[in-house]
Design an enzyme around this catalytic site. Structure first.
Site, PDB file in Angstrom:
ATOM      1  N   LEU A 166      -2.741 -23.604  56.943  1.00  0.00           N
ATOM      2  CA  LEU A 166      -3.849 -23.765  57.894  1.00  0.00           C
ATOM      3  C   LEU A 166      -3.657 -24.927  58.859  1.00  0.00           C
ATOM      4  CD1 LEU A 166      -7.194 -23.150  55.961  1.00  0.00           C
ATOM      5  CD2 LEU A 166      -6.108 -21.710  57.676  1.00  0.00           C
ATOM      6  N   SER A 167      -2.601 -25.687  58.724  1.00  0.00           N
ATOM      7  CA  SER A 167      -2.420 -26.880  59.545  1.00  0.00           C
ATOM      8  C   SER A 167      -1.889 -26.538  60.940  1.00  0.00           C
ATOM      9  CB  SER A 167      -1.445 -27.847  58.879  1.00  0.00           C
ATOM     10  OG  SER A 167      -1.070 -28.869  59.779  1.00  0.00           O
ATOM     11  N   PRO A 168      -2.553 -27.022  61.996  1.00  0.00           N
ATOM     12  CA  PRO A 168      -1.998 -26.801  63.335  1.00  0.00           C
ATOM     13  C   PRO A 168      -0.668 -27.516  63.528  1.00  0.00           C
ATOM     14  CG  PRO A 168      -3.801 -28.378  63.445  1.00  0.00           C
ATOM     15  CD  PRO A 168      -3.790 -27.813  62.046  1.00  0.00           C
TER      16      PRO A 168
END
Length: 200
Positions: A12-14
């Site tokens: 989920l990390s940009p």
């Protein structure tokens, strides 16, 4: 002695998205191996002094928005600052990565990037079973891995969190070499490259 990199991340990390597949390119360049260790980042924040995005001061979030947009433009990567499906539960995609790593036969770097790209560029729900299956298949894995080894996946996911906390991981992406040199963030991949080359 060949290099090894333990890679701690969340799908989920940009910043994991912005890393693209540069880690894999660096590893190939130096003959290094990679172990992929998806972690529950929000739980890790709580154990290492981090603050969930929703609880951060507005000035920090405003800067984050500007910096993410700049970094995406710098790398020529499509990016949605507020994707349609974020946040969602990252565990199903993490379990799929854990199962794929155990099964072998595909491209793990491509799989991780497909989840991150799915969220931040394609606005897909990466917790959705159909999306997970499609990502597995596109990376050369059996899409049925989405349904296999869920208990083992959950156990490994929990163990990765404990390991991350014990080894000084506090964010994502986070890279640790076999001799315990630590690199945090996609903007430190050049430093990792230089370190593996003996230049740092």
């Amino acid at each position: 002695m060949p290099h090894h990199i333990d890679y701690f991340f969340t799908t989920l990390s940009p910043y994991v998205y912005l890393a693209g597949t540069r880690l894999e390119e660096i590893a190939t360049k130096h003959g290094a191996t990679i172990t992929y260790k998806p972690v529950d980042l929000l739980s890790l924040f709580g154990r290492t002094g981090g603050i969930k995005p929703a609880d951060r001061h507005p000035s920090r979030m405003e800067y984050r928005a500007q910096e993410l947009t700049r970094q995406a433009k710098k790398r020529g990567m499509p990016f949605h600052l507020r994707p349609a499906h974020w946040p969602v539960n990252p565990a199903p995609s993490a379990y799929a990565i854990i199962a794929a790593q155990a099964a072998g036969g595909g491209d793990l770097g491509a799989l991780v990037h497909s989840f991150a790209r799915g969220c931040w560029a394609e606005e897909k729900d990466i917790s959705d079973d159909a999306v997970i299956r499609a990502c597995l298949e596109a990376a050369g894995f059996d899409p049925a891995l989405a349904d296999k080894g869920l208990l083992a996946g959950a156990e490994t996911y929990a163990a990765n969190l404990e390991e991350a906390a014990a080894r000084g991981v506090f964010g994502a992406p986070f890279y640790i070499t076999g001799d315990d040199e630590r690199f945090w963030g996609q903007d430190r991949l050049d430093d990792l490259d230089a370190y593996l080359a003996g230049g740092l």
